[in-house]
Design a protein around this motif. Structure first.
Motif, PDB file in Angstrom:
ATOM      1  N   ALA A 238      22.953  42.709 -43.786  1.00  0.00           N
ATOM      2  CA  ALA A 238      24.016  42.052 -43.023  1.00  0.00           C
ATOM      3  C   ALA A 238      25.237  42.958 -42.878  1.00  0.00           C
ATOM      4  N   ASP A 239      25.566  43.720 -43.935  1.00  0.00           N
ATOM      5  CA  ASP A 239      26.730  44.593 -43.860  1.00  0.00           C
ATOM      6  C   ASP A 239      26.523  45.739 -42.878  1.00  0.00           C
TER       7      ASP A 239
ATOM      8  N   ALA B  67      18.555  45.567 -24.994  1.00  0.00           N
ATOM      9  CA  ALA B  67      18.299  44.243 -25.565  1.00  0.00           C
ATOM     10  C   ALA B  67      18.748  44.200 -27.018  1.00  0.00           C
ATOM     11  N   VAL B  68      19.393  43.096 -27.385  1.00  0.00           N
ATOM     12  CA  VAL B  68      19.758  42.828 -28.772  1.00  0.00           C
ATOM     13  C   VAL B  68      18.964  41.590 -29.162  1.00  0.00           C
ATOM     14  N   LEU B  69      17.968  41.775 -30.036  1.00  0.00           N
ATOM     15  CA  LEU B  69      17.093  40.675 -30.427  1.00  0.00           C
ATOM     16  C   LEU B  69      17.762  39.838 -31.515  1.00  0.00           C
ATOM     17  N   PRO B  70      17.334  38.592 -31.676  1.00  0.00           N
ATOM     18  CA  PRO B  70      17.977  37.707 -32.660  1.00  0.00           C
ATOM     19  C   PRO B  70      17.856  38.252 -34.093  1.00  0.00           C
ATOM     20  N   GLU B  71      18.871  37.978 -34.875  1.00  0.00           N
ATOM     21  CA  GLU B  71      18.873  38.363 -36.285  1.00  0.00           C
ATOM     22  C   GLU B  71      17.834  37.527 -37.029  1.00  0.00           C
ATOM     23  N   VAL B  72      17.108  38.168 -37.946  1.00  0.00           N
ATOM     24  CA  VAL B  72      16.072  37.504 -38.734  1.00  0.00           C
ATOM     25  C   VAL B  72      16.435  37.678 -40.200  1.00  0.00           C
ATOM     26  N   GLY B  73      16.181  36.652 -40.995  1.00  0.00           N
ATOM     27  CA  GLY B  73      16.503  36.746 -42.415  1.00  0.00           C
ATOM     28  C   GLY B  73      15.563  35.913 -43.251  1.00  0.00           C
ATOM     29  N   GLY B  74      15.705  36.076 -44.551  1.00  0.00           N
ATOM     30  CA  GLY B  74      14.872  35.316 -45.463  1.00  0.00           C
ATOM     31  C   GLY B  74      15.225  35.639 -46.901  1.00  0.00           C
TER      32      GLY B  74
ATOM     33  N   CYS C 192      12.209  50.374 -29.799  1.00  0.00           N
ATOM     34  CA  CYS C 192      12.717  49.242 -30.569  1.00  0.00           C
ATOM     35  C   CYS C 192      12.980  49.731 -31.990  1.00  0.00           C
ATOM     36  N   PHE C 193      14.225  49.619 -32.448  1.00  0.00           N
ATOM     37  CA  PHE C 193      14.568  50.014 -33.810  1.00  0.00           C
ATOM     38  C   PHE C 193      15.227  48.842 -34.512  1.00  0.00           C
ATOM     39  N   GLN C 194      15.287  48.930 -35.832  1.00  0.00           N
ATOM     40  CA  GLN C 194      15.861  47.839 -36.605  1.00  0.00           C
ATOM     41  C   GLN C 194      16.898  48.342 -37.589  1.00  0.00           C
ATOM     42  N   ILE C 195      17.816  47.433 -37.934  1.00  0.00           N
ATOM     43  CA  ILE C 195      18.820  47.699 -38.958  1.00  0.00           C
ATOM     44  C   ILE C 195      18.667  46.616 -40.011  1.00  0.00           C
ATOM     45  N   PHE C 196      18.556  47.028 -41.285  1.00  0.00           N
ATOM     46  CA  PHE C 196      18.449  46.095 -42.406  1.00  0.00           C
ATOM     47  C   PHE C 196      19.791  45.927 -43.083  1.00  0.00           C
TER      48      PHE C 196
ATOM     49  N   GLY D  65      13.919  36.911 -54.961  1.00  0.00           N
ATOM     50  CA  GLY D  65      14.996  35.943 -54.781  1.00  0.00           C
ATOM     51  C   GLY D  65      16.228  36.480 -54.084  1.00  0.00           C
ATOM     52  N   ASN D  66      16.170  37.702 -53.585  1.00  0.00           N
ATOM     53  CA  ASN D  66      17.319  38.281 -52.878  1.00  0.00           C
ATOM     54  C   ASN D  66      17.265  37.937 -51.396  1.00  0.00           C
ATOM     55  N   GLU D  67      18.434  37.655 -50.840  1.00  0.00           N
ATOM     56  CA  GLU D  67      18.514  37.353 -49.408  1.00  0.00           C
ATOM     57  C   GLU D  67      18.494  38.663 -48.625  1.00  0.00           C
ATOM     58  N   TRP D  68      17.792  38.673 -47.479  1.00  0.00           N
ATOM     59  CA  TRP D  68      17.745  39.856 -46.626  1.00  0.00           C
ATOM     60  C   TRP D  68      17.948  39.452 -45.173  1.00  0.00           C
ATOM     61  N   LYS D  69      18.453  40.378 -44.388  1.00  0.00           N
ATOM     62  CA  LYS D  69      18.633  40.176 -42.939  1.00  0.00           C
ATOM     63  C   LYS D  69      18.282  41.467 -42.227  1.00  0.00           C
ATOM     64  N   LYS D  70      17.752  41.332 -41.032  1.00  0.00           N
ATOM     65  CA  LYS D  70      17.499  42.490 -40.177  1.00  0.00           C
ATOM     66  C   LYS D  70      17.725  42.076 -38.737  1.00  0.00           C
ATOM     67  N   GLN D  71      18.054  43.063 -37.915  1.00  0.00           N
ATOM     68  CA  GLN D  71      18.210  42.820 -36.488  1.00  0.00           C
ATOM     69  C   GLN D  71      17.571  43.973 -35.749  1.00  0.00           C
ATOM     70  N   GLU D  72      16.880  43.649 -34.655  1.00  0.00           N
ATOM     71  CA  GLU D  72      16.210  44.665 -33.848  1.00  0.00           C
ATOM     72  C   GLU D  72      16.937  44.834 -32.514  1.00  0.00           C
ATOM     73  N   TYR D  73      16.877  46.057 -32.018  1.00  0.00           N
ATOM     74  CA  TYR D  73      17.525  46.426 -30.762  1.00  0.00           C
ATOM     75  C   TYR D  73      16.540  47.251 -29.949  1.00  0.00           C
ATOM     76  N   VAL D  74      16.641  47.156 -28.627  1.00  0.00           N
ATOM     77  CA  VAL D  74      15.802  47.979 -27.754  1.00  0.00           C
ATOM     78  C   VAL D  74      16.719  48.952 -27.035  1.00  0.00           C
ATOM     79  N   LEU D  75      16.404  50.237 -27.199  1.00  0.00           N
ATOM     80  CA  LEU D  75      17.171  51.324 -26.608  1.00  0.00           C
ATOM     81  C   LEU D  75      16.320  51.969 -25.522  1.00  0.00           C
ATOM     82  N   GLU D  76      16.948  52.301 -24.391  1.00  0.00           N
ATOM     83  CA  GLU D  76      16.246  53.016 -23.325  1.00  0.00           C
ATOM     84  C   GLU D  76      16.865  54.400 -23.202  1.00  0.00           C
TER      85      GLU D  76
END
Length: 130
Positions: free
Chosen positions: A48-49, A9-16, A42-46, A21-32
């Motif tokens: 956008a780059d 599973a590739v979960l939706p990208e989340v940001g804020g 479930c792991f995450q990558i912080f 005042g810095n912009e951040w993004k993370k995305q979570e993935y599910v590995l079996e």
């Protein structure tokens, strides 16, 4: 730490925007994992780059290097698995390390009959002191 498995599973990208005042993004993935008793992680990558660099797609097998971090919030504990490197396994490197060439096999030739085991009766002289 490191874990290998298939992305299910590739979960939706989340940001804020952070407090500073810095912009951040993370995305979570599910590995079996691909063990006898598979586990889902479930792991995450912080960043956008880093998300773009990893370019993880559902269905592919990856090797994830990660750190585990836990923190307390209002009396409850939360744990994050933060990936810092994602690799793809090299083709052909998954050879079974337990596969051994049989002793009676000669490459490029006919099979050789195994030599009969020596019997204790073949040598009547016993050099042992007891």
């Amino acid at each position: 730490m490191e874990i290998t498995g298939k992305i299910i599973a590739v979960l939706p990208e989340v940001g804020g925007i952070s407090k500073t005042g810095n912009e951040w993004k993370k995305q979570e993935y599910v590995l079996e994992t691909q063990e006898q008793y598979p586990k889902k992680v479930c792991f995450q990558i912080f960043g956008a780059d880093r998300i773009a660099q990893a370019n993880i797609q559902a269905g592919e097998t990856v090797i994830v290097s990660f750190d585990i971090d836990s923190r307390e919030y209002q009396g409850r504990w939360f744990t994050n698995i933060n990936a810092w490197k994602v690799d793809r396994p090299v083709a052909g490197a998954s050879a079974d390390p337990q596969m051994v060439t049989p002793p009676d096999f000669v490459p490029g030739g006919a099979p050789v009959a195994p030599s009969p085991a020596a019997s204790p009766m073949d040598n009547p002289v016993d050099d042992l002191p007891f």
